[in-house]
Enzyme design. Structure first.
Site, PDB file in Angstrom:
ATOM      1  N   HIS A 127      10.732  10.445 -31.402  1.00 46.04           N
ATOM      2  CA  HIS A 127      10.819  10.318 -29.949  1.00 46.04           C
ATOM      3  C   HIS A 127       9.880  11.362 -29.338  1.00 46.04           C
ATOM      4  O   HIS A 127       9.496  12.332 -30.004  1.00 46.04           O
ATOM      5  CB  HIS A 127      12.260  10.534 -29.480  1.00 46.04           C
ATOM      6  CG  HIS A 127      13.162   9.386 -29.825  1.00 46.04           C
ATOM      7  ND1 HIS A 127      14.399   9.216 -29.273  1.00 46.04           N
ATOM      8  CD2 HIS A 127      12.985   8.342 -30.684  1.00 46.04           C
ATOM      9  CE1 HIS A 127      14.956   8.122 -29.747  1.00 46.04           C
ATOM     10  NE2 HIS A 127      14.120   7.575 -30.612  1.00 46.04           N
ATOM     11  N   ARG A 157      -2.185  22.699 -13.925  1.00 45.40           N
ATOM     12  CA  ARG A 157      -1.185  21.681 -14.273  1.00 45.40           C
ATOM     13  C   ARG A 157      -1.340  21.249 -15.733  1.00 45.40           C
ATOM     14  O   ARG A 157      -0.384  20.814 -16.366  1.00 45.40           O
ATOM     15  CB  ARG A 157      -1.275  20.479 -13.327  1.00 45.40           C
ATOM     16  CG  ARG A 157      -0.163  19.463 -13.562  1.00 45.40           C
ATOM     17  CD  ARG A 157       0.055  18.526 -12.394  1.00 45.40           C
ATOM     18  NE  ARG A 157       1.072  17.541 -12.721  1.00 45.40           N
ATOM     19  CZ  ARG A 157       1.564  16.643 -11.887  1.00 45.40           C
ATOM     20  NH1 ARG A 157       1.138  16.614 -10.642  1.00 45.40           N
ATOM     21  NH2 ARG A 157       2.484  15.784 -12.265  1.00 45.40           N
ATOM     22  N   ASN A 209       0.728  20.493 -20.658  1.00 45.06           N
ATOM     23  CA  ASN A 209       0.416  19.734 -21.869  1.00 45.06           C
ATOM     24  C   ASN A 209       0.503  20.588 -23.130  1.00 45.06           C
ATOM     25  O   ASN A 209       0.060  20.154 -24.199  1.00 45.06           O
ATOM     26  CB  ASN A 209      -0.982  19.122 -21.763  1.00 45.06           C
ATOM     27  CG  ASN A 209      -1.012  18.049 -20.707  1.00 45.06           C
ATOM     28  OD1 ASN A 209      -0.085  17.246 -20.605  1.00 45.06           O
ATOM     29  ND2 ASN A 209      -2.042  18.069 -19.885  1.00 45.06           N
ATOM     30  N   GLU A 246      -3.967  18.147 -11.062  1.00 47.17           N
ATOM     31  CA  GLU A 246      -4.363  18.583 -12.404  1.00 47.17           C
ATOM     32  C   GLU A 246      -5.845  18.935 -12.482  1.00 47.17           C
ATOM     33  O   GLU A 246      -6.574  18.487 -13.373  1.00 47.17           O
ATOM     34  CB  GLU A 246      -3.980  17.529 -13.461  1.00 47.17           C
ATOM     35  CG  GLU A 246      -3.937  18.126 -14.865  1.00 47.17           C
ATOM     36  CD  GLU A 246      -3.307  17.229 -15.913  1.00 47.17           C
ATOM     37  OE1 GLU A 246      -2.351  16.510 -15.593  1.00 47.17           O
ATOM     38  OE2 GLU A 246      -3.787  17.268 -17.042  1.00 47.17           O
ATOM     39  N   LYS A 273       3.356  11.810 -10.840  1.00 48.18           N
ATOM     40  CA  LYS A 273       2.549  10.994 -11.753  1.00 48.18           C
ATOM     41  C   LYS A 273       3.303   9.702 -12.044  1.00 48.18           C
ATOM     42  O   LYS A 273       4.422   9.739 -12.571  1.00 48.18           O
ATOM     43  CB  LYS A 273       2.306  11.739 -13.067  1.00 48.18           C
ATOM     44  CG  LYS A 273       1.206  12.767 -12.996  1.00 48.18           C
ATOM     45  CD  LYS A 273       0.888  13.301 -14.388  1.00 48.18           C
ATOM     46  CE  LYS A 273      -0.174  14.376 -14.333  1.00 48.18           C
ATOM     47  NZ  LYS A 273      -0.439  14.970 -15.652  1.00 48.18           N
ATOM     48  N   HIS A 303       0.804  13.705 -28.864  1.00 47.06           N
ATOM     49  CA  HIS A 303       0.287  12.356 -28.613  1.00 47.06           C
ATOM     50  C   HIS A 303      -0.330  11.779 -29.878  1.00 47.06           C
ATOM     51  O   HIS A 303      -0.202  10.583 -30.149  1.00 47.06           O
ATOM     52  CB  HIS A 303      -0.738  12.373 -27.476  1.00 47.06           C
ATOM     53  CG  HIS A 303      -0.120  12.667 -26.141  1.00 47.06           C
ATOM     54  ND1 HIS A 303      -0.810  13.219 -25.094  1.00 47.06           N
ATOM     55  CD2 HIS A 303       1.157  12.489 -25.691  1.00 47.06           C
ATOM     56  CE1 HIS A 303       0.005  13.381 -24.057  1.00 47.06           C
ATOM     57  NE2 HIS A 303       1.201  12.940 -24.400  1.00 47.06           N
ATOM     58  N   HIS A 357       1.238  18.964 -26.359  1.00 42.06           N
ATOM     59  CA  HIS A 357       1.178  17.518 -26.154  1.00 42.06           C
ATOM     60  C   HIS A 357      -0.036  16.849 -26.789  1.00 42.06           C
ATOM     61  O   HIS A 357       0.012  15.664 -27.085  1.00 42.06           O
ATOM     62  CB  HIS A 357       1.237  17.184 -24.654  1.00 42.06           C
ATOM     63  CG  HIS A 357       2.630  17.253 -24.101  1.00 42.06           C
ATOM     64  ND1 HIS A 357       3.386  18.398 -24.146  1.00 42.06           N
ATOM     65  CD2 HIS A 357       3.415  16.313 -23.513  1.00 42.06           C
ATOM     66  CE1 HIS A 357       4.563  18.168 -23.592  1.00 42.06           C
ATOM     67  NE2 HIS A 357       4.609  16.913 -23.200  1.00 42.06           N
ATOM     68  N   GLU A 411      11.134  19.960 -23.803  1.00 45.92           N
ATOM     69  CA  GLU A 411      10.296  20.219 -22.612  1.00 45.92           C
ATOM     70  C   GLU A 411      10.770  21.475 -21.882  1.00 45.92           C
ATOM     71  O   GLU A 411       9.966  22.183 -21.277  1.00 45.92           O
ATOM     72  CB  GLU A 411      10.308  19.012 -21.658  1.00 45.92           C
ATOM     73  CG  GLU A 411       9.752  17.730 -22.245  1.00 45.92           C
ATOM     74  CD  GLU A 411       8.214  17.664 -22.350  1.00 45.92           C
ATOM     75  OE1 GLU A 411       7.516  18.543 -21.808  1.00 45.92           O
ATOM     76  OE2 GLU A 411       7.738  16.711 -22.998  1.00 45.92           O
ATOM     77  N   LYS A 452       8.433  23.436 -12.941  1.00 51.96           N
ATOM     78  CA  LYS A 452       7.562  22.260 -12.781  1.00 51.96           C
ATOM     79  C   LYS A 452       7.038  22.194 -11.346  1.00 51.96           C
ATOM     80  O   LYS A 452       5.845  21.938 -11.118  1.00 51.96           O
ATOM     81  CB  LYS A 452       8.355  20.993 -13.143  1.00 51.96           C
ATOM     82  CG  LYS A 452       7.601  19.684 -12.921  1.00 51.96           C
ATOM     83  CD  LYS A 452       6.667  19.330 -14.057  1.00 51.96           C
ATOM     84  CE  LYS A 452       5.643  18.259 -13.684  1.00 51.96           C
ATOM     85  NZ  LYS A 452       5.898  16.957 -14.201  1.00 51.96           N
ATOM     86  N   ARG A 498       0.817  -1.234   0.000  1.00 53.91           N
ATOM     87  CA  ARG A 498       0.000   0.000   0.000  1.00 53.91           C
ATOM     88  C   ARG A 498       0.850   1.283   0.000  1.00 53.91           C
ATOM     89  O   ARG A 498       0.400   2.338   0.435  1.00 53.91           O
ATOM     90  CB  ARG A 498      -0.975   0.039   1.177  1.00 53.91           C
ATOM     91  CG  ARG A 498      -1.984  -1.082   1.137  1.00 53.91           C
ATOM     92  CD  ARG A 498      -3.221  -0.751   1.929  1.00 53.91           C
ATOM     93  NE  ARG A 498      -4.152  -1.846   1.824  1.00 53.91           N
ATOM     94  CZ  ARG A 498      -4.140  -2.900   2.633  1.00 53.91           C
ATOM     95  NH1 ARG A 498      -3.257  -2.977   3.605  1.00 53.91           N
ATOM     96  NH2 ARG A 498      -5.014  -3.870   2.468  1.00 53.91           N
TER      97      ARG A 498
HETATM   98  N1  GLY Z   1       4.091  15.732 -17.436  1.00 55.46           N
HETATM   99  C1  GLY Z   1       2.918  16.445 -17.133  1.00 55.46           C
HETATM  100  C2  GLY Z   1       2.622  16.517 -15.672  1.00 55.46           C
HETATM  101  O1  GLY Z   1       3.431  16.130 -14.868  1.00 55.46           O
HETATM  102  O2  GLY Z   1       1.569  16.958 -15.323  1.00 55.46           O
END
Ligand code: GLY
Length: 362
Positions: A264, A241, A245, A237, A143, A252, A248, A185, A227, A121
């Protein structure tokens, strides 16, 4: 040493950034997770050059250490891989207070992080990212998760680390293509939050490419701080947050529709940022000069700004609609307001998005 503090309502931790930091790992882990045992699970490609310093430091700090090399690559970011890692921890009788330390890039970090979140847990988790991308993005914010056949990162959790240790010397063994991907990034962080960072990267690109230690520490510190600020404002998020993206949703769709390994992640993000910026110009949100500035710097870095192998626009649009960031069936885009600021936009007409895709074609 540079330190960034991440302070969340129920948890706080430090990101320590230093050339050679892995040699101090053991003592630092002991400060945050004292216990008799620890496990170091490392990307098999990274263990050879960097695992020894990390393991030696942990053993010197008194840990009875379980070491295990994790097969790298997105194909291994799976529930099956997790099962094998649980076996390693169970067979070696790791306990609830035993820290699990991950050494490697984002793929291994996400998988091991989810193991740490769920084993008994949840056990203390220490991140030692070794790619620029993982240093400035995945290692901060908690995440964690794995891919399933239905999609990427669909099974996971938020599990904040106890500590993040960034040894910028590990960037010396990173393939140049991966360094460029990490820079995509970093540029994203500049565009969404900090125009001065964008200019700093432009002015210091030669030092970064030459892997000058001071430049790397400064690059990583500035990006981790951005970040961290975003995550501290919106851990789960619920709002801002999502700004991370930027580029992104396009990226994606590119990754999902092009063959494995064609682009990549950072390269797809580069194309995605150009498309999002073009869309912002076409819809009169920003001046064309912002697009030119972005394309120029991406070109200098050596990241793609045009794509010669994109599938049909309708297929890309369909893929975008399947993205997990879609809200109520509408494509949710992050678009710039000016350098250093972006907004969430839910009502972009399809024709404008299609035009942005077309503009990417070689
Ligand atoms: N990589 C996006 C985030 O951490 O929210």
């Amino acid at each position: 040493m540079a330190v960034v503090e991440v302070k969340l309502p129920h948890h706080q931790y430090e990101v320590r950034i230093e050339p050679g930091a892995l040699r101090s790992l053991g003592g630092w882990v002991r400060d945050v997770a004292p216990h008799a045992q620890a496990a170091l699970l490392g990307d098999a490609n990274v263990m050879q050059p960097h695992g020894e310093a990390a393991c030696q430091s942990l053993i010197e700090a008194g840990y009875q250490l379980t070491q295990h090399a994790v097969p790298p690559g997105e194909d291994h970011k799976t529930l099956d891989q997790m099962r094998g890692l649980y076996d390693v921890l169970l067979d070696n009788r790791l306990e609830r207070r035993s820290p699990v330390i991950v050494l490697g890039g984002g793929v291994v970090g996400d998988t091991v992080g989810f193991v740490a979140a769920s084993y008994l847990r949840g056990v203390p988790f220490i991140q030692c990212p070794t790619t620029l991308l993982a240093m400035v993005d995945a290692s901060v914010g908690g995440k964690v998760g794995v891919n399933v056949p239905q999609g990427k990162n669909l099974i996971g959790a938020f599990w904040q680390p106890h500590l993040v240790v960034i040894d910028t010397d590990t960037l010396k063994t990173l393939p140049p293509r991966e360094l460029r991907c990490g820079l995509a990034e970093c540029l994203k962080h500049g565009i969404i939050r900090d125009g001065e960072l964008f200019e700093w990267i432009d002015a210091n690109l030669d030092r970064i490419n030459a892997l000058e230690p001071d430049a790397l520490v400064e690059l990583v510190r500035r990006n981790v701080q951005i970040k961290a600020n975003v995550v501290m404002a919106d851990e789960r998020e619920a709002g801002e947050r999502a700004h991370l993206n930027f580029g992104h949703t396009f990226a994606h769709a590119i990754e999902a529709t092009s063959g494995y390994g064609v682009y990549h992640h950072g390269e797809a993000v580069s194309l995605g940022m150009v498309a999002a910026m073009k869309l912002a110009v076409d819809t009169q949100r920003v001046e064309a000069s912002l697009l030119d500035q972005t394309v120029q710097l991406l070109d200098r870095i050596g990241l793609p700004t045009k794509a010669d192998s994109l599938v049909a626009t309708e297929q890309l649009m369909q893929s975008m609609r399947m993205d997990k960031k879609v809200a109520d069936g509408r494509v949710r885009l992050i678009l710039p307001d000016r350098m250093g600021a972006v907004s969430i936009v839910n009502d972009t007409p399809d024709e404008a998005i299609e035009a942005a895709w077309e503009s990417l074609r070689g």
